[in-house]
Design an enzyme around this catalytic site. Structure first.
Site, PDB file in Angstrom:
ATOM      1  CB  SER A   1    -118.957  60.650  18.751  1.00 50.05           C
ATOM      2  OG  SER A   1    -119.245  59.710  19.643  1.00 50.05           O
TER       3      SER A   1
ATOM      4  CE1 TYR B   1    -119.392  64.821  21.562  1.00 54.72           C
ATOM      5  CE2 TYR B   1    -120.360  62.528  21.938  1.00 54.72           C
ATOM      6  CZ  TYR B   1    -119.203  63.580  21.463  1.00 54.72           C
ATOM      7  OH  TYR B   1    -118.042  62.896  20.937  1.00 54.72           O
TER       8      TYR B   1
ATOM      9  CE  LYS C   1    -118.608  65.113  18.327  1.00 52.25           C
ATOM     10  NZ  LYS C   1    -117.737  65.722  17.693  1.00 52.25           N
TER      11      LYS C   1
END
Length: 256
Positions: free
Chosen positions: A138, A151, A155
Site C-alpha cells: 500500500s 498497518y 506494509k
C-alpha cells in the site's frame, strides 16, 4: 517461443481472493487462463468469479498455511504463483491502539505473507519453472499513515521483505510487490465516505479516478508473464500518477 500473457497451465493461490482487491486479482488471473485457488478465513459471502476454487484457511496460522499449500499442490500438481493479498486494518489512532491490536495488524499484514511465501517457496524451488510471489502493499508504506500506523509500518516491512526474499530465493523464485494507491472496492466507504467523498478523492489523483480491483489484477497478470521475467525484488507503484501535493493547494489558497 513468442511472449504471451496467456497463463494457461499455471496454478495460482490468491489470499483473500473473495472480495476487494483480491477478487479483482482472482478475476483477471482466471481471464488469463490460470487455475486460481482463493483462500479466506470464512466462506465468501458471494460466489467467487466463475472457475475459482475456495479454500478456508487463516493465513496467520502456520499449520493452516502449510495444509493450504500442500492441498493445492496435491490437487493441481504444482504452484506457480502466489498473490499475498490478505490484509487491512481498521482505523485506530496510535495513541489509543493497544499492543494486542498492533500485534494483530502486523501479524496479518507482514508475518502472514512471510509464512505463506515460505511455504510456497518450498514447493517452487523444487518444481520445473520455479515460481513467482507477489506481495500486495500500500502507499501507506511510503508516507505517513495517520489512523493506521501499525498497518503502514507493516506494509513498509513487507516491501523490505520483498527485496530480501527476492535475493535469497532467486533465481528459481521471483518476488515482487505492488504498492497500491486508493482503490474503489465494496468497502471504499469505510475510508472515503459516500459517493461525494469518493469523487473528491478521485479529483486529487492524476488520472482522475481511484484504481479498480481489476487494475491490480492486470498488473499481477503482467508480473506473472514472461514479459516480466527479469523483474525481481521491486515494488511497483500503482497509484494513477499520485495525488496533487497538499502544499500546492495550501499555497494557492493564500492568493484566492
Amino acid at each position: 517461443m513468442p511472449l504471451t500473457l496467456d497463463l494457461t497451465g499455471r496454478v495460482a493461490l490468491v489470499t483473500g481472493g473473495g472480495r476487494g482487491v483480491g477478487r479483482g486479482v482472482t478475476r483477471r488471473l482466471l481471464a488469463a487462463g490460470a487455475t486460481v485457488v482463493s483462500c479466506g478465513r470464512t466462506v465468501p459471502d458471494r460466489p467467487l468469479p466463475a472457475g475459482a476454487e475456495h479454500r478456508t484457511a487463516d493465513v496467520r496460522v502456520a499449520e493452516q498455511v502449510r495444509d493450504l499449500v500442500e492441498g493445492v499442490v496435491a490437487d493441481h500438481g504444482r504452484l506457480d504463483l502466489v498473490v499475498n493479498n490478505a490484509g487491512g486494518a481498521p482505523y485506530a489512532l496510535a495513541a489509543e491502539a493497544s499492543p494486542r491490536f498492533s500485534a494483530a495488524i502486523v501479524g496479518l499484514n507482514l508475518l502472514a505473507p512471510l509464512t505463506v511465501a515460505q511455504e510456497a517457496n518450498h514447493v517452487m524451488q523444487r518444481q520445473d519453472g520455479g515460481g513467482h510471489i507477489i506481495n500486495i502493499s500500500s502507499e501507506s508504506a511510503r508516507r505517513a499513515s495517520p489512523g493506521t500506523a501499525a498497518y503502514g509500518a507493516a506494509k513498509a516491512g513487507l516491501e523490505n521483505l520483498t527485496r530480501t526474499l527476492a535475493v535469497e530465493w532467486a533465481p528459481r523464485v521471483r518476488v515482487n510487490a505492488i504498492t497500491v494507491g486508493p482503490v474503489r472496492t465494496e468497502q471504499a466507504h469505510l475510508h472515503y465516505g459516500d459517493e461525494d467523498g469518493v469523487a473528491a478523492v478521485a479529483r486529487t489523483i492524476a488520472l482522475g479516478r481511484l484504481a479498480e480491483p481489476d487494475d491490480v489484477g492486470d498488473l499481477c497478470v503482467l508480473l506473472a508473464s514472461p514479459f516480466a521475467s527479469y523483474l525481481n525484488g521491486t515494488a511497483i507503484l500503482l497509484d494513477g500518477g499520485g495525488t496533487r501535493p497538499a502544499f500546492l493547494d495550501a499555497a494557492n489558497a493564500e492568493h484566492l
